[in-house]
Design an enzyme around this catalytic site. Structure first.
Site, PDB file in Angstrom:
ATOM      1  N   ILE A 107      -8.637   3.509  -3.433  1.00  0.00           N
ATOM      2  CA  ILE A 107      -7.321   3.809  -3.955  1.00  0.00           C
ATOM      3  C   ILE A 107      -6.832   2.575  -4.700  1.00  0.00           C
ATOM      4  CG2 ILE A 107      -6.689   5.597  -2.290  1.00  0.00           C
ATOM      5  CD1 ILE A 107      -5.287   3.557  -0.597  1.00  0.00           C
ATOM      6  N   ASP A 108      -5.922   2.769  -5.621  1.00  0.00           N
ATOM      7  CA  ASP A 108      -5.482   1.686  -6.486  1.00  0.00           C
ATOM      8  C   ASP A 108      -4.757   0.592  -5.698  1.00  0.00           C
ATOM      9  OD1 ASP A 108      -6.460   3.111  -8.682  1.00  0.00           O
ATOM     10  OD2 ASP A 108      -4.567   4.191  -8.923  1.00  0.00           O
TER      11      ASP A 108
END
Length: 305
Positions: free
Chosen positions: A138-139
């Protein structure tokens, strides 16, 4: 050979510092690294070198010559992380906002992988020394749940589940605008942006299918609180899809408007995660609360409604 990237500054982007602008273009780039590139002459505006405090103007042509990546040595670091579950095959962690998942140029320390190497005895080797155990990511500014593989057999099982779309991944997000319908599905292919190679976009060219289901949880007039369920897992999928339908994520430095809520990075949280255990076959589900920063925003929006 270094990679050359080019941007043309739009009217919306005018007035932003060059180092801040570039940092937002690369998910793994730090501001310190970008400032060093500027100092070393790797960044040109209209063919000329500039300083980090230069403010971009409409129509500027920006060129970045990304240096060859440095050889990374990943070392274990005693960084506190919240491990929700762990056994001999898998771990589930709650990644905080602002933490990069794995090392990259400019982020060689302080990443989730550095922490995992300290706290976990074993991690799968399929993704090599830089991304051990990492099945999906995930970012940096997205918080929430990630599944980690502790051996190669578990890694292969989890990857196959992602490909077969049998995992459960549910996110919460705050988006701009008032979404009129309670439920929806965004079915739009995502690929690399031809103009901005560091961004993704909805496109038919060199793209992969991408499907996001969403449910409106609460409306605040100018903003909407939504729950999103991923059917696929493309890079920046939720951020790109909601921009595509006209409701970009609040705080998103890459895909959202500049004037937004007071949050550093996109208001996005990976709340729920479900998968079949690689060894036992049991379907396991996990859930974590939003970080306090997002809870505070929700309370502010409720009070201002």
């Amino acid at each position: 050979m270094s990679e050359q990237l080019t941007w043309t500054i739009s009217e919306q982007q005018q007035g932003e510092r060059i180092d801040k602008f570039l940092t937002a273009q690369g998910e793994e780039w730090s501001r310190t690294q970008v400032q060093q590139w500027i100092k070393d002459g790797h960044v040109l505006i209209n063919g000329r070198t500039i300083k980090s405090n230069y403010k971009v103007e409409t129509g500027d042509t920006l060129e970045l010559f990304v240096p060859e990546p440095e050889v990374l040595e990943v070392v274990p670091e005693n960084i506190p992380i919240e491990i929700i579950y762990e056994d001999e095959d898998v771990a589930v962690v709650n990644k905080p906002r602002g933490m990069v998942v794995h090392p990259a140029p400019g982020h060689t320390t302080g990443t989730l992988v550095n922490a995992l190497m300290y706290h976990c005895n074993d991690l799968s080797s399929i993704n090599g020394v830089v991304r051990p155990g990492i099945v999906h990511r995930i970012d940096k500014d997205t918080s929430g749940l990630l599944m980690i593989a502790k051996n190669d057999r578990a890694h292969e099982s989890l990857v196959n589940q992602l490909k077969a779309k049998t995992t459960e991944r549910v996110y919460q997000a705050i988006v701009h605008g008032n979404i009129p319908h309670d439920h929806g599905t965004i079915d739009a292919p995502i690929g690399r942006d031809k103009v901005d190679r560091q961004s993704m976009t909805v496109t038919e060219e060199n793209s992969r299918d991408a499907v996001t289901h969403f449910t409106v949880l609460e409306r605040f007039g100018d903003f909407t609180f939504v729950e999103c369920q991923l059917e696929t897992g493309r890079t920046h999928q939720i951020r790109v899809h909601f921009k595509y339908i006209g409701f970009p994520l609040a705080g998103d430095p890459k895909y959202g408007p500049k004037k937004t809520l007071s949050i550093d990075g996109q208001a996005l949280h990976a709340q729920k995660l479900g998968f079949e255990h690689p060894r036992t076959g049991e379907f396991m589900r996990f859930k974590v609360e939003m970080p306090e920063e997002m809870k505070k925003l929700i309370r502010q929006l409720q009070n201002n409604r």
